[in-house]
Motif scaffolding. Structure first.
Motif, PDB file in Angstrom:
ATOM      1  N   VAL A  69       0.842  -1.210   0.000  1.00 23.20           N
ATOM      2  CA  VAL A  69       0.000   0.000   0.000  1.00 23.20           C
ATOM      3  C   VAL A  69       0.875   1.258   0.000  1.00 23.20           C
ATOM      4  O   VAL A  69       0.590   2.228  -0.709  1.00 23.20           O
ATOM      5  N   ALA A  70       1.978   1.228   0.733  1.00 19.56           N
ATOM      6  CA  ALA A  70       2.884   2.383   0.759  1.00 19.56           C
ATOM      7  C   ALA A  70       3.518   2.597  -0.617  1.00 19.56           C
ATOM      8  O   ALA A  70       3.558   3.717  -1.139  1.00 19.56           O
ATOM      9  N   GLN A  73       1.045   4.109  -2.965  1.00 22.91           N
ATOM     10  CA  GLN A  73       0.836   5.538  -2.705  1.00 22.91           C
ATOM     11  C   GLN A  73       2.009   6.351  -3.256  1.00 22.91           C
ATOM     12  O   GLN A  73       1.823   7.395  -3.874  1.00 22.91           O
ATOM     13  N   ARG A  77       1.258   8.995  -6.233  1.00 24.14           N
ATOM     14  CA  ARG A  77       1.431  10.428  -5.951  1.00 24.14           C
ATOM     15  C   ARG A  77       2.568  11.018  -6.775  1.00 24.14           C
ATOM     16  O   ARG A  77       2.454  12.110  -7.313  1.00 24.14           O
ATOM     17  N   LEU A 101       7.911  10.882   0.462  1.00 16.90           N
ATOM     18  CA  LEU A 101       6.903   9.858   0.783  1.00 16.90           C
ATOM     19  C   LEU A 101       7.574   8.599   1.317  1.00 16.90           C
ATOM     20  O   LEU A 101       7.084   7.954   2.237  1.00 16.90           O
ATOM     21  N   TYR A 105       6.756   6.850   5.003  1.00 16.33           N
ATOM     22  CA  TYR A 105       6.322   5.466   5.259  1.00 16.33           C
ATOM     23  C   TYR A 105       7.337   4.700   6.097  1.00 16.33           C
ATOM     24  O   TYR A 105       6.959   3.822   6.882  1.00 16.33           O
ATOM     25  N   GLU A 176      -4.586   3.901   5.629  1.00 26.47           N
ATOM     26  CA  GLU A 176      -3.776   4.069   4.408  1.00 26.47           C
ATOM     27  C   GLU A 176      -4.617   3.774   3.169  1.00 26.47           C
ATOM     28  O   GLU A 176      -4.518   4.470   2.145  1.00 26.47           O
ATOM     29  N   HIS A 179      -6.709   6.821   2.535  1.00 21.47           N
ATOM     30  CA  HIS A 179      -5.928   7.890   1.896  1.00 21.47           C
ATOM     31  C   HIS A 179      -5.760   7.606   0.411  1.00 21.47           C
ATOM     32  O   HIS A 179      -5.918   8.482  -0.442  1.00 21.47           O
ATOM     33  N   TYR A 180      -5.474   6.346   0.104  1.00 22.46           N
ATOM     34  CA  TYR A 180      -5.278   5.959  -1.299  1.00 22.46           C
ATOM     35  C   TYR A 180      -6.572   6.133  -2.090  1.00 22.46           C
ATOM     36  O   TYR A 180      -6.592   6.758  -3.156  1.00 22.46           O
ATOM     37  N   SER A 181      -7.685   5.622  -1.547  1.00 25.24           N
ATOM     38  CA  SER A 181      -8.983   5.707  -2.247  1.00 25.24           C
ATOM     39  C   SER A 181      -9.395   7.157  -2.455  1.00 25.24           C
ATOM     40  O   SER A 181      -9.838   7.557  -3.535  1.00 25.24           O
ATOM     41  N   TYR A 183      -7.428   9.800  -2.552  1.00 28.30           N
ATOM     42  CA  TYR A 183      -6.522  10.481  -3.496  1.00 28.30           C
ATOM     43  C   TYR A 183      -6.851  10.116  -4.938  1.00 28.30           C
ATOM     44  O   TYR A 183      -6.970  10.967  -5.816  1.00 28.30           O
ATOM     45  N   THR A 184      -7.060   8.814  -5.188  1.00 24.60           N
ATOM     46  CA  THR A 184      -7.340   8.378  -6.567  1.00 24.60           C
ATOM     47  C   THR A 184      -8.703   8.901  -7.027  1.00 24.60           C
ATOM     48  O   THR A 184      -8.912   9.179  -8.197  1.00 24.60           O
TER      49      THR A 184
END
Ligand SMILES: CCCCCCCCCCCCCCCC(=O)SCCNC(=O)CCNC(=O)[C@H](O)C(C)(C)COP(=O)(O)O
Ligand code: A3P
Length: 259
Positions: A69-70, A73, A77, A101, A105, A176, A179-181, A183-184
């Motif tokens: 996941v990191a 991201q 990004r 980033l 992480y 996390e 945050h990913y969902s 952002y996308t």
């Protein structure tokens, strides 16, 4: 409804709900029935393969999922940076974003290790101070080491390691994923994500549901009420520090995180 799209505060309520559902079921199922079920149903035994893989080897499972996941991201990004016109973004800033980033992480990983170390130091020492020990005659003051030595961790006030551990590592991944969902969605990147990434993210969520199942079993069949409640409360140590305390301290945030 993808749970990861819910606000972290709502997601964090999952674990007390599992706890109290389990406490309710534990109260309505007689002790004799629970004991019979633990003897007869494989998935309720401490030695079951799910507990062995996803709890006792939970740190390895979590590290693999967190690293995925990191990395996703960091890629997404910095990749978004690449999509911007070059007169806005130069190579240096793209590399700079990646480096920042990556640092964030790594800091989050170290914080998780350190906070869990402290949590289990507290749990194990409360156990010892309340008369517990590793039998037979083990000198260790750690439940994890006791199990590794083949001993039995008996006699003290045993705050649930499962609730503390699985709640902490689950909430880190849920937040996390959120945050990913988010952002996308904001960057309208969903259509650009390939099927293998989407399938990998499903695997992450499946593991999170397995951890929820383990906690429901813990809540019904193991520990006293107070041991489980305290374990669940301690399960918020990592998310509180990593996703509330540091982000709300501007100087710490700029020092430890990317943005
Ligand atoms: C820039 C910010 C950095 C912040 C500080 C960084 C410091 C980094 C160094 C940290 C020092 C301590 C490192 C010590 C290494 C560890 O011991 S980490 C281990 C922490 N413990 C766990 O993760 C427990 C995992 N628990 C289990 O596996 C349990 O067996 C269980 C599954 C919960 C079952 O519990 P039982 O009670 O045994 O049934
Ligand atoms: N969901 C679950 N499934 C199987 N065993 C569980 C469990 N939750 C807790 N246990 C068992 O209950 C004991 C205490 O767990 P914890 O303190 O981590 O909550 C441990 O057994 P052992 O004492 O045999 O290791 C652990 O394996």
């Amino acid at each position: 409804m993808k749970l990861s799209l819910l606000p972290p505060l709502i997601i964090s309520l999952i674990y007390p709900c599992i706890l109290f559902l389990g406490l309710f079921l534990s109260a309505v199922i007689s002790d004799e029935t629970k004991s019979y079920q633990k003897d007869r149903i494989y998935l309720l035994r401490s030695s079951n393969i799910i507990n062995e893989i996803f709890a006792y080897n939970g740190n390895l499972v979590w590290f693999i999922l967190f690293s995925f996941v990191a990395s996703l991201q960091i890629y997404i990004r910095s990749h978004t940076f690449i999509l911007l016109p070059h007169d806005i973004v130069d190579v240096d800033s793209k590399e700079n974003v990646r480096a920042k980033l990556l640092k964030e992480y790594m800091v989050k990983f170290l914080l998780k290790v350190f906070i869990l170390f402290v949590c289990f130091l507290i749990i194990d020492n409360i156990f010892i101070l309340t008369g517990g020990s590793c039998a037979p005659g083990g000198a260790t003051r750690s439940a994890e080491q006791c199990k590794a030595l083949g001993g039995d961790w008996l006699g003290g006030f045993d705050i649930s390691g499962h609730f503390c551990f699985l709640t902490n590592i689950s909430l880190i991944l849920w937040i996390e994923l959120h945050h990913y969902s988010k952002y996308t969605e904001e960057e309208e990147l969903q259509s650009r994500i390939n099927k293998w990434i989407k399938r990998s993210l499903i695997v992450v969520e499946v593991v999170l549901y397995i951890w929820m199942f383990l906690l429901l079993v813990t809540s019904i069949y193991y520990h006293t009420i107070l041991e489980k409640i305290l374990g669940c409360i301690m399960g918020y140590a990592c998310p509180l520090v990593m996703y509330w305390l540091i982000p709300n301290q501007p100087r710490m945030k700029s020092l430890l995180y990317a943005f």
